[in-house]
Design an enzyme around this catalytic site. Sequence first.
Site, short mmCIF file in Angstrom:
data_model
loop_
_atom_site.label_atom_id
_atom_site.label_comp_id
_atom_site.label_asym_id
_atom_site.label_seq_id
_atom_site.Cartn_x
_atom_site.Cartn_y
_atom_site.Cartn_z
N LYS A 1 -12.95 -2.05 6.91
CA LYS A 1 -12.02 -3.07 7.78
C LYS A 1 -12.44 -2.80 9.25
O LYS A 1 -12.99 -3.90 9.93
CB LYS A 1 -10.55 -2.59 7.75
CG LYS A 1 -10.13 -3.05 5.92
CD LYS A 1 -8.70 -2.46 5.80
CE LYS A 1 -8.21 -2.46 4.38
NZ LYS A 1 -8.45 -3.86 3.99
N ASP B 1 -1.92 6.31 6.60
CA ASP B 1 -3.08 5.45 6.23
C ASP B 1 -3.20 4.57 7.20
O ASP B 1 -2.67 3.62 7.25
CB ASP B 1 -2.65 4.85 4.64
CG ASP B 1 -3.57 3.84 4.30
OD1 ASP B 1 -4.79 3.78 4.91
OD2 ASP B 1 -3.26 3.34 3.36
N TRP C 1 0.93 -1.31 -0.09
CA TRP C 1 -0.14 -0.12 -0.06
C TRP C 1 1.00 1.42 0.14
O TRP C 1 0.35 2.15 -0.62
CB TRP C 1 -0.95 0.05 1.24
CG TRP C 1 -2.03 -1.02 1.11
CD1 TRP C 1 -2.20 -2.20 1.91
CD2 TRP C 1 -3.07 -1.46 0.02
NE1 TRP C 1 -2.87 -3.19 1.25
CE2 TRP C 1 -3.64 -2.55 0.13
CE3 TRP C 1 -3.33 -0.50 -1.10
CZ2 TRP C 1 -4.72 -2.97 -0.60
CZ3 TRP C 1 -4.30 -0.92 -2.04
CH2 TRP C 1 -5.10 -2.24 -1.88
#
Length: 359
Positions: free
Chosen positions: A195, A171, A102
Amino acid sequence: MSRVYNFCSGPAALPEEVLKKAQSELLDWHGAGVSVMEMSHRSAEFMSILASAKARLARLLNISDDYEILFAQGGASTLFAQIPANLMNGFDSACYLDTGAWSTKAIKEAKKYGQVNVVGSSKEQRYQTVPDFSTLTLDESAAYLHLCPNETIGGLEFSDLPETSLPIVADLSSTILSRKIDVSKYGMIYAGAQKNVGPAGVVICIVRKDLLARSSDDLPTTWSFANLAKNDSMINTPPTFAIYLADLVFEWLENQGGVEAIEQANIRKAEALYRAIDESDFYSNPIDPAYRSRMNVPFVLADKSLEAVFLEESEAAGLRTLAGHRSVGGMRASIYNAMPMEGVQALIDFMHSFEQRHG
């Protein structure tokens, strides 16, 4: 029909209490005679939901008035571009820490908006550890430092932050609300909801107010953090049902005792699963033990030819979505806030049984 234990990395399991409450309110929210999905986003009813979600999140994370809470669309992947588009304005460069898949995607997008200084990387270590922060080559004149404290695919997590005067942009898609954090140490936090917060469709953004001034008037209207803040996240129709479900999850978290209580539960779950892996020669986890993720636990079998059998049998046992990411293979158990200890124990029991039968 009985529910399975869902170990998906996202969209992930939601608390059963939340799903039941949403079910009971689906046709008629609080006597309004309509579903939240049918409400005008500018109605008094939905405005009360939005205000509740913001207030609950602020309480859970102890967010001060120095920050704006925004609900953005497009997923965290869109934020990979939206962040540099807003925050690099007026600066020559931004700093990025590379700790996995990511981080790499965020770096790729940021390069479209200016110079990216990769200040440290664990690529040569196959993203199985975190770079020593004392060796980072930080440019204190850059726009910000971006990092991803939990790499969902690799199962790597860190909680400490580098020492820097730069605004830290993080993030937190996989870790938000799973552990205590000091929001005041960040310039911006963003997190895809799917999530630990709710269904896919909304991204939580916590932005320090002084950074909003960097948003250029030349940006597309819906991309401007300043415009989102000015319009209370409603430049256009926001993902109303996703925000409603996020508010229900925030309420559930408060009823669990808040972030402090859920963190202790997450520690117990992760310790039990990693212990089961480490005590066996049949399973292994490749990540530096100092940086193992509490949320995403990858593991492989000593005999890789058994992986397909493991996944088939675990699915039949009601343990769903244990396949590792296609880029790394193996298995991965995502044990976010909504995963109960009973689910983790069921996985551990299955792992023991599978080893006895195939080891």
